[in-house]
Scaffold this active site. Structure first.
Site, short mmCIF file in Angstrom:
data_model
loop_
_atom_site.label_atom_id
_atom_site.label_comp_id
_atom_site.label_asym_id
_atom_site.label_seq_id
_atom_site.Cartn_x
_atom_site.Cartn_y
_atom_site.Cartn_z
N ASP A 40 53.48 45.65 32.47
CA ASP A 40 51.92 44.93 31.47
C ASP A 40 51.34 46.11 30.57
O ASP A 40 50.49 47.38 31.87
CB ASP A 40 51.44 43.65 32.39
CG ASP A 40 51.05 43.13 30.04
OD1 ASP A 40 51.43 43.02 30.04
OD2 ASP A 40 50.06 41.86 30.91
N HIS A 68 55.13 51.66 24.36
CA HIS A 68 57.12 50.90 25.33
C HIS A 68 57.33 52.24 25.13
O HIS A 68 58.45 52.54 26.20
CB HIS A 68 57.35 50.27 23.63
CG HIS A 68 56.79 48.76 22.90
ND1 HIS A 68 56.11 47.78 24.79
CD2 HIS A 68 56.43 48.61 22.53
CE1 HIS A 68 55.48 46.67 23.75
NE2 HIS A 68 55.77 47.26 22.99
N LEU A 74 70.11 51.95 45.29
CA LEU A 74 69.18 50.66 44.27
C LEU A 74 70.10 49.58 43.99
O LEU A 74 71.09 50.33 42.35
CB LEU A 74 68.33 51.25 43.72
CG LEU A 74 67.42 50.71 42.99
CD1 LEU A 74 66.79 49.92 43.84
CD2 LEU A 74 66.66 51.67 42.25
C1 FPP Z 1 54.00 45.09 28.37
O1 FPP Z 1 53.43 45.92 27.51
C2 FPP Z 1 55.30 45.42 28.12
C3 FPP Z 1 56.58 45.27 27.27
C4 FPP Z 1 56.51 43.71 26.74
C5 FPP Z 1 57.95 45.27 27.59
C6 FPP Z 1 58.27 46.33 28.49
C7 FPP Z 1 59.64 47.01 28.52
C8 FPP Z 1 58.97 48.58 28.77
C9 FPP Z 1 58.66 48.76 29.89
C10 FPP Z 1 60.14 49.82 27.75
C11 FPP Z 1 60.49 49.95 29.66
C12 FPP Z 1 62.28 49.18 29.85
C13 FPP Z 1 63.20 49.89 29.41
C14 FPP Z 1 64.19 49.04 30.19
C15 FPP Z 1 63.31 50.28 28.56
P1 FPP Z 1 52.60 44.76 26.49
O2 FPP Z 1 53.29 45.24 25.34
O3 FPP Z 1 51.96 43.48 26.69
O4 FPP Z 1 51.40 45.19 26.29
P2 FPP Z 1 49.74 45.04 26.22
O5 FPP Z 1 49.27 43.89 26.95
O6 FPP Z 1 48.87 45.51 26.49
O7 FPP Z 1 50.16 44.48 24.80
#
Ligand code: FPP
Length: 258
Positions: A35, A52, A146
């Site tokens: 997150d 992201h 893994l």
């Molecule tokens: C949460 O941060 C993250 C996500 C909803 C997307 C997770 C994706 C990645 C970490 C990219 C890499 C993963 C892969 C498998 C390619 P948020 O957007 O909710 O952040 P915020 O809470 O600060 O808004």
């Protein structure tokens, strides 16, 4: 007798900070709620998608770190059943990022003996992404290191409803009796069938909640939270989470032996 693993980061900044973890009580299955990508980007005046993108780099480093100490299972939350509520542009960007990941990371996974597996309601993803997922899984299927599970369109409650339907169907068709239903049967009806329960759940970004992730599988998981946003989460912190986990007293509802 136990041996210490010293994780040596390739990142110069991290080299001074080495955390040792024991190899006799490693968590068999680690889950991560990645997150804080959006907040990481906002703090730097960048668009959310930059967070992201940076999140992909962070994941690559954590996967390598997990391989270096022989973790068996790592399950990461990449997109929840609730994330469809985000603006279409962000959802589309994330879907493209998953496609990109499936192109860019497979060679590295094969180099590190990583077996890739996606969990979640994948049939709701585009046909093209589903095909790329199947291809990525097939290309790494022979690996024995893994097991990396990526949760996309995943929801813990959704998964439990699916499992209930699966078991109910078996009762309806008289494949089983009502009294045959036990924890093992439910467990084997989940996306994580035949995988160990979660030992350690890590969440970045400062919030202290489970957000519908692996509700059944986390029954006795140890939780570890950090204020760091996912793009700034490093292998060093990952090792610290494991070292902290190794100090916890896990009683599983029982009493200490001593
Ligand atoms: C949460 O941060 C993250 C996500 C909803 C997307 C997770 C994706 C990645 C970490 C990219 C890499 C993963 C892969 C498998 C390619 P948020 O957007 O909710 O952040 P915020 O809470 O600060 O808004």
């Amino acid at each position: 007798m136990w041996k210490k693993f010293f994780y040596k980061s390739e990142n110069k900044q991290d080299q001074a900070e080495m955390t040792s973890v024991r190899d006799d009580i490693l968590p068999a299955h680690i889950a991560i709620i990645m997150d804080g990508n959006g907040r990481w980007a906002k703090k730097r005046g960048l668009p959310r998608k930059a967070g992201h993108k940076k999140g992909v780099d962070a994941l690559r480093e954590i996967v390598k770190a997990a391989c270096s100490i022989n973790i068996e299972f790592l399950t990461v939350y990449a997109f929840s059943t609730e994330n469809w509520k985000r603006p279409t542009t962000e959802v589309n960007f994330l879907m493209k990022l998953f496609s990109y990941y499936l192109h860019s990371e497979i060679d590295e996974m094969n180099k590190n003996n990583v077996r890739l597996n996606f969990i979640g309601c994948l049939t709701e993803l585009s046909g093209e992404l589903q095909r790329q997922i199947r291809q990525g899984e097939a290309k790494t299927a022979a690996n024995t290191g893994l097991n990396l599970n990526i949760a996309v369109n995943y929801g813990g409650r959704d998964e439990l409803v699916m499992a209930v339907k699966d078991v109910a169907q078996k009762v309806l068709t008289k494949e089983i009796e009502l009294d045959d239903i036990d924890e093992k049967m439910v467990d084997n009806s989940l996306y994580t069938a035949h995988k160990p329960p979660i030992d350690l759940l890590i969440r970045t970004g400062g919030d202290m909640r489970i957000s519908n992730f692996l509700l059944w599988q986390c029954a006795y998981a140890e939780f570890w939270f950090t204020e760091k946003n996912w793009p700034e989460f490093t292998p060093e912190q990952f090792m610290r989470a494991i070292a902290d986990y190794q100090k916890r007293d896990r009683r599983f509802g029982g009493l200490d032996n001593e």
